[in-house]
Enzyme design. Structure first.
Site, PDB file in Angstrom:
ATOM      1  N   GLY A 185       0.852  -1.187   0.000  1.00  0.00           N
ATOM      2  CA  GLY A 185       0.000   0.000   0.000  1.00  0.00           C
ATOM      3  C   GLY A 185       0.888   1.237   0.000  1.00  0.00           C
ATOM      4  CB  CYS A 234     -10.212  24.145  16.983  1.00  0.00           C
ATOM      5  SG  CYS A 234     -10.657  25.642  16.135  1.00  0.00           S
TER       6      CYS A 234
HETATM    7  C1  LIG Z   1      -2.799  -2.183   5.332  1.00  0.00           C
HETATM    8  C2  LIG Z   1      -2.691  -3.496   4.690  1.00  0.00           C
HETATM    9  C3  LIG Z   1      -1.791  -3.691   3.642  1.00  0.00           C
HETATM   10  C4  LIG Z   1      -0.856  -2.629   3.152  1.00  0.00           C
HETATM   11  O1  LIG Z   1       0.076  -2.244   4.090  1.00  0.00           O
HETATM   12  P1  LIG Z   1       1.217  -1.192   3.703  1.00  0.00           P
HETATM   13  O2  LIG Z   1       2.017  -1.086   4.917  1.00  0.00           O
HETATM   14  O3  LIG Z   1       0.552   0.074   3.339  1.00  0.00           O
HETATM   15  O4  LIG Z   1       1.980  -1.786   2.565  1.00  0.00           O
HETATM   16  C5  LIG Z   1      -1.778  -4.921   3.035  1.00  0.00           C
HETATM   17  N1  LIG Z   1      -2.605  -5.914   3.427  1.00  0.00           N
HETATM   18  C6  LIG Z   1      -3.477  -5.759   4.425  1.00  0.00           C
HETATM   19  C7  LIG Z   1      -4.368  -6.867   4.785  1.00  0.00           C
HETATM   20  C8  LIG Z   1      -3.550  -4.557   5.086  1.00  0.00           C
HETATM   21  O5  LIG Z   1      -4.421  -4.407   6.095  1.00  0.00           O
END
Ligand SMILES: *Cc1c(COP(=O)(O)O)cnc(C)c1O
Length: 456
Positions: free
Chosen positions: A308, A377
């Site tokens: 991600g 705030c």
């Molecule tokens: C958040 C998440 C990811 C991605 O994590 P990153 O650290 O942003 O790469 C992948 N798989 C699952 C199931 C997640 O919850």
């Protein structure tokens, strides 16, 4: 961030976009102003207003390619990188990631609809979530999206939906691998005390239960240990734990072909951050999976991973306009900007650090220490605390780097501040990919009961 008058590319690691502080296409133009994707940042600010999320297409494509190529290079079997869209979910990013051949993770009906509307093929979409609704499960099942079973309730709800389904649902099973890693408590997921996934003690029971199920086919196993992780060892350890689970599942007759090792690779937010490259991360994971399967004499599964942050963070820059200045002699100087915790809740949530640079004077000498505050705030609404910057005046545009992940997706309307616009930049062209929210949008869901309507 040091941006000298040298061509900016000199300091950029093209092969590891997650190790750069700024997007790959960042340049100084002839007048010393900062450009991303061939667009001068201060021009974008003038044209679209601030706060503004700027996304660099070149970086997004480069990170997708880095995952794709590293999987090809280091894993001898089939593999697929799946974008965890909670990091930044939009039609444009979905379309771009789909065109790069990646898959996509969704954790809600909203993310799922965005993925489908953005053109991601259903067979490359995976639905996660520790509390999926019946509607979310029905949508996924009808569309042919893979569902990650997180708990017994998922199984109950899906088996209730089963009579109406034309095809068995493709299933993955998420379990907690019991692996600790060093990151913020809120973004650790692999330790046993986690709300996500089946407890490892339950694995065999669930696998036996699913062996007799007619409405679904278990084709994958999933685990995810956390986020913004710089160590490789926890990911290597995960391979062994997952290979054990794979062996168990296959021995119980499940046609498990996919091993999904989750995401978690960190990125550089400040100079002192030193994450592994995408290539090094994939190499460690792939090698560990191959080794774990070899020692257990298991046929190689398809390797799935779910980046991600490392896929989108470095592609993003947020532009703000500097407003008021407050100097407290001997204590601190506050510079306030026109956004803050509503467009970037990471500092107030996790104490996250960022790097900022003046868009039109990136090379100016940083001679004062200031705290860049938001306009909300909350005293804690601070984007950067006590950082060195050139003396800045109100009206100047400041760029906060590496905001492509977990900013707009975690944003809010706190203080009824409208959400910023987002533009995708490429080769001197800027395309609006998210319209700026308007004050009237904020009233759209308010209902004023007739008896409270003011009489005029
Ligand atoms: C958040 C998440 C990811 C991605 O994590 P990153 O650290 O942003 O790469 C992948 N798989 C699952 C199931 C997640 O919850």
């Amino acid at each position: 961030m040091v941006i000298s008058s040298q061509p900016y590319e000199a300091s950029v690691d093209l092969a590891s976009p997650n190790r750069n502080l700024a997007p790959l296409s960042t340049r100084l133009d002839g007048e010393g102003h900062l450009q991303v994707g061939g667009c001068r940042l201060s021009d974008l600010a003038r044209c679209y207003g601030t706060p503004l999320y700027v996304l660099d297409e070149a970086t997004l494509r480069a990170t997708c390619a880095a995952y794709r190529q590293a999987l090809e290079r280091h894993y001898p079997g089939p593999a697929l990188a799946i974008y965890a869209s909670k990091a930044n979910s939009s039609l444009a990013i979905t379309a771009l990631v789909a065109s790069e051949g990646l898959g996509l993770d969704a954790v809600s009906a909203g993310e799922l609809i965005t993925a489908l509307e953005g053109g991601m093929p259903a067979e490359r979409i995976v639905l996660h979530g520790n509390n999926k609704s019946l509607e979310e499960l029905a949508l996924a099942a009808q569309q042919g999206v893979t569902v990650v079973l997180d708990n017994w309730r998922d199984i109950e709800l899906l088996s209730a939906l089963a009579p109406g389904l034309a095809e068995p649902v493709r299933l993955m099973l998420r379990f907690t691998p019991g692996i600790e890693c060093h990151t913020h408590e809120y973004i650790r997921t692999g330790h046993l005390d986690s709300k996500f996934g089946f407890d490892p003690d339950q694995l065999e029971t669930v696998l036996r239960h699913l062996a007799g199920c007619s409405w679904g086919r278990l084709t994958g196993l999933h685990a995810h240990i956390g986020s913004q992780i710089f160590e490789l060892q926890p990911h290597r350890d995960l391979a062994g734990v997952m290979a054990d689970a794979l062996q168990l599942a296959r021995s119980l007759g499940h046609p498990v072909s996919d091993l999904n090792v989750g995401g978690g690779l960190g990125i550089r937010y400040v100079t002192s951050d030193d994450p592994p490259s995408i290539d090094a991360w994939v190499a460690a994971v792939a090698t560990a999976v191959v080794e774990a399967c070899r020692t257990r004499d298991l046929a190689l599964p398809r390797l799935l991973c779910e980046p991600g942050r490392s896929l989108v963070a470095t592609a993003g820059v947020t532009l703000y306009t500097i407003g008021s200045r407050k100097e407290i002699p001997g204590l601190r100087t506050y510079l306030s900007v026109d956004g803050g915790m509503s467009d970037n809740p990471r500092p107030i949530t996790y104490g996250s650090l960022y790097t900022a640079v003046l868009a039109d004077r990136p090379a100016a000498e940083a001679t004062e220490t200031v705290t860049l505050a938001g306009k909300h705030c909350e005293s804690g609404d601070v984007l950067l605390k006590d950082v060195a910057l050139p003396p800045a005046t109100s009206g100047e545009v400041i760029a906060v780097m590496a905001t492509g992940a977990y900013n707009t997706s975690m944003g809010s309307n706190y203080n009824r501040i409208p959400r910023p616009a987002a533009v995708l930049v490429h080769d001197g062209q800027a395309d609006l990919v998210q319209r700026r929210e308007q004050p009237e949008d904020l009233l759209r869901y308010d209902v004023l009961p007739a008896r409270l309507t003011p009489v005029v």
